[in-house]
Enzyme design. Structure first.
Site, PDB file in Angstrom:
ATOM      1  N   GLY A 126      79.625  36.388  41.198  1.00  0.00           N
ATOM      2  CA  GLY A 126      79.479  37.848  41.354  1.00  0.00           C
ATOM      3  C   GLY A 126      79.451  38.553  40.002  1.00  0.00           C
TER       4      GLY A 126
ATOM      5  N   GLY B 252      78.884  35.834  47.772  1.00  0.00           N
ATOM      6  CA  GLY B 252      79.263  34.569  47.154  1.00  0.00           C
ATOM      7  C   GLY B 252      80.604  34.679  46.466  1.00  0.00           C
ATOM      8  N   SER B 253      80.796  33.826  45.485  1.00  0.00           N
ATOM      9  CA  SER B 253      82.114  33.744  44.845  1.00  0.00           C
ATOM     10  C   SER B 253      82.281  34.856  43.806  1.00  0.00           C
ATOM     11  CB  SER B 253      82.259  32.385  44.177  1.00  0.00           C
ATOM     12  OG  SER B 253      81.206  32.205  43.255  1.00  0.00           O
ATOM     13  N   THR B 254      83.531  35.127  43.478  1.00  0.00           N
ATOM     14  CA  THR B 254      83.837  36.183  42.510  1.00  0.00           C
ATOM     15  C   THR B 254      83.247  35.824  41.142  1.00  0.00           C
ATOM     16  OG1 THR B 254      85.827  36.703  43.754  1.00  0.00           O
ATOM     17  CG2 THR B 254      85.758  37.502  41.490  1.00  0.00           C
TER      18      THR B 254
ATOM     19  N   CYS C 247      84.607  33.552  54.620  1.00  0.00           N
ATOM     20  CA  CYS C 247      85.170  34.391  53.536  1.00  0.00           C
ATOM     21  C   CYS C 247      86.413  35.143  53.995  1.00  0.00           C
ATOM     22  CB  CYS C 247      84.105  35.366  53.047  1.00  0.00           C
ATOM     23  SG  CYS C 247      83.401  36.374  54.350  1.00  0.00           S
TER      24      CYS C 247
ATOM     25  N   GLU D 116      79.626  41.078  47.766  1.00  0.00           N
ATOM     26  CA  GLU D 116      80.447  40.634  48.901  1.00  0.00           C
ATOM     27  C   GLU D 116      81.089  39.324  48.474  1.00  0.00           C
ATOM     28  OE1 GLU D 116      80.910  42.209  51.789  1.00  0.00           O
ATOM     29  OE2 GLU D 116      79.549  43.876  51.389  1.00  0.00           O
TER      30      GLU D 116
END
Ligand code: NAD
Length: 455
Positions: free
Chosen positions: A193, A188-190, A244, A210
């Site tokens: 994360g 997913g998104s930072t 991504c 990831e």
């Protein structure tokens, strides 16, 4: 007890029973997962179409078939991967056996993203099963049809005491994350994360993240620009740029920029016809929030190609932007949509400086036939992966680790890398009673002397 808690506890109990350990059990579950995909391709493709109008071809090509390929290659190697790995002996263990044994970690939590909802949940699951673990699977709520189909099919085909699926959004995921797992793989998104990483830290749970980011392209005049444009646009148009590792922006000089624009106009017409919105092969943005997020980028710079959008259909045409500034929104956030800004740079060295002034990307694409340029960029930048003269292919090669670096992720998976990610590597020495070995190793016993120290 909540349904979430009872599913997690059941998975923990089942792992403790040893059910998932044998080679036979692992292969049986992997074969069942393959059957699930083979027998339900149409059901999965329909769900993907309902969620974001993904074409049948893309559904098979980028989701279903990739997972089947991962299962086949895992089945092919699994016995060998499960064998103890012999390591080199030192003098002290000369007559002994020194090994690394892979043991399953326990119960793994896999949290998936919506953009490849089949691939990004089932591909990690392949490695989790292969390594002998149980798994709690949390598909993304943003692609709800796919989440439901994945849940229903897994419950029909796999042992659900080992591999429960929990559907839900932030509330449910937050509750899941209060439990202790033996590993978490999050896609997913930072920003989310970071939340997952913090939740893992509370229980000392290892985490694979990831994440995303801006994956740059460097394009120079040594290449066939039409072919390079085809490969770049393919990477940008698959899934309408909601990938991504999609090329996020292009760096090139002014001359190459014009060639790229001319070639892109031709290619988009060849692929999708005069009106892209009428093409069956071009997907939509997944929901209204994401539509608005991507559409706002159309206001930056000047539109050189495309630029059409239809809010009611969540359609945004493949779009090239010129004249963007490094501080523009389109250059500050991950685009995750079919908008491709072009940044002018005068040399590969300038492109390297630009890349290195920003967060480490998930992927980097170099379009140049000049080996010196290729090596210069390869050796002076850091990214999760690099493809020279193409895009996206790294995801499909399961002999390569897939993952990011820095802000684009922690850890990696795919193929043997998945098996290792979801295994504990246990150091084992099988020592024997060989008298010569004992004479050598006996130097460690007291009484000590300087002579023994020099042995
Ligand atoms: P996201 O971070 O919004 O959501 C991912 C998952 O996290 C979902 O299952 C969601 O339910 C859960 N989640 C959302 N908010 C949460 C919260 N506050 N607490 C706990 N869990 C929460 O990401 P997304 O929109 O699904 O995916 C897009 C992003 O993912 C992009 O940045 C993209 O680059 C990245 N991505 C990375 C990869 C990769 O393999 N590296 C693959 C696909 C997507």
């Amino acid at each position: 007890m909540s349904e979430i808690k009872s599913k997690i506890n059941k998975a923990k109990e089942t792992f403790a029973s040893g059910r998932t350990l044998s080679y036979e059990f692992r292969t049986k579950q992997l074969l069942q997962l393959k059957r699930l995909l083979q027998e339900n391709g149409e059901v999965l493709a329909k769900a993907l179409h309902e969620d974001f109008k993904k074409s049948k071809f893309e559904s098979y090509f980028t989701e279903i078939n990739l997972v089947i390929g991962e299962i086949d290659s895992t089945l092919h190697h699994l016995k060998e991967w499960m064998e103890p790995e012999k390591r080199e002996n030192s003098l002290v263990t000369f007559f002994d056996s020194v090994q690394v044994r892979r043991e399953p970690l326990g119960v793994i939590l896999v949290i998936g993203a919506w953009n490849y909802p089949i691939n990004l949940t089932l591909c990690p699951l392949v490695g989790v099963i292969a390594a002998g673990n149980c798994c709690v699977l949390k598909p993304s709520e943003v692609s709800p049809k796919c989440a439901d189909v994945v849940k229903n099919l897994i419950e029909r085909y796999l042992d659900t005491e080992c591999y429960p699926v929990i559907v839900g959004a932030v509330k449910e995921t937050s509750e899941i994350l209060t439990h202790k797992f033996d590993h978490i793989l999050f896609t997913g998104s930072t920003s989310i994360g970071r939340i997952v990483y913090e939740a893992g830290a509370k229980n000392l749970t290892p985490v694979t993240l990831e994440l995303g980011g801006k994956s740059p392209v460097y394009l120079d005049d040594s290449v066939n620009v039409k072919l390079a444009a085809k490969r770049i646009l393919w990477g940008k148009c698959v899934n309408a740029g909601q990938t991504c590792i999609a090329p996020d922006y292009v760096m090139c000089n002014k001359d190459v920029e014009q060639k790229l624009i001319d070639a892109s106009k031709e290619i988009i017409q060849e692929w999708y016809g005069q009106d892209v919105s009428k093409s069956q092969d071009y997907p939509r943005i997944v929901n209204d929030n994401h539509y608005r997020r991507v559409a706002k980028f159309l206001k930056d710079g000047q539109i050189a190609v495309g630029g059409q959008s239809k809010e009611e259909e969540r359609f945004i045409a493949p779009t090239l932007l010129t004249g963007v500034q490094p501080g523009d929104q389109v250059m500050s956030e991950e685009i995750f949509g079919p908008v491709l800004p072009i940044v002018n740079v005068g040399s590969a060295k300038e492109a390297i400086d630009f890349i290195n002034s920003r967060a480490k990307p998930l992927s980097l694409y170099i379009f140049s036939t000049n080996p010196q340029v290729q090596e210069l960029i390869l050796n002076n930048t850091s990214s999760g992966s690099v493809v020279v003269n193409d895009t996206l292919l790294q995801f499909a090669v399961d002999t390569l680790p897939f993952g990011g670096v820095g802000d684009s992720g922690i850890g990696h998976y795919h193929g043997k890398f998945s098996f290792d990610t979801f295994s504990h590597k246990k150091a084992v020495i099988l020592k024997n009673y060989n008298p010569i070995g004992e004479a050598i190793a006996g130097a460690r016993y007291p009484p000590y002397s300087d002579k023994k120290l020099n042995f």
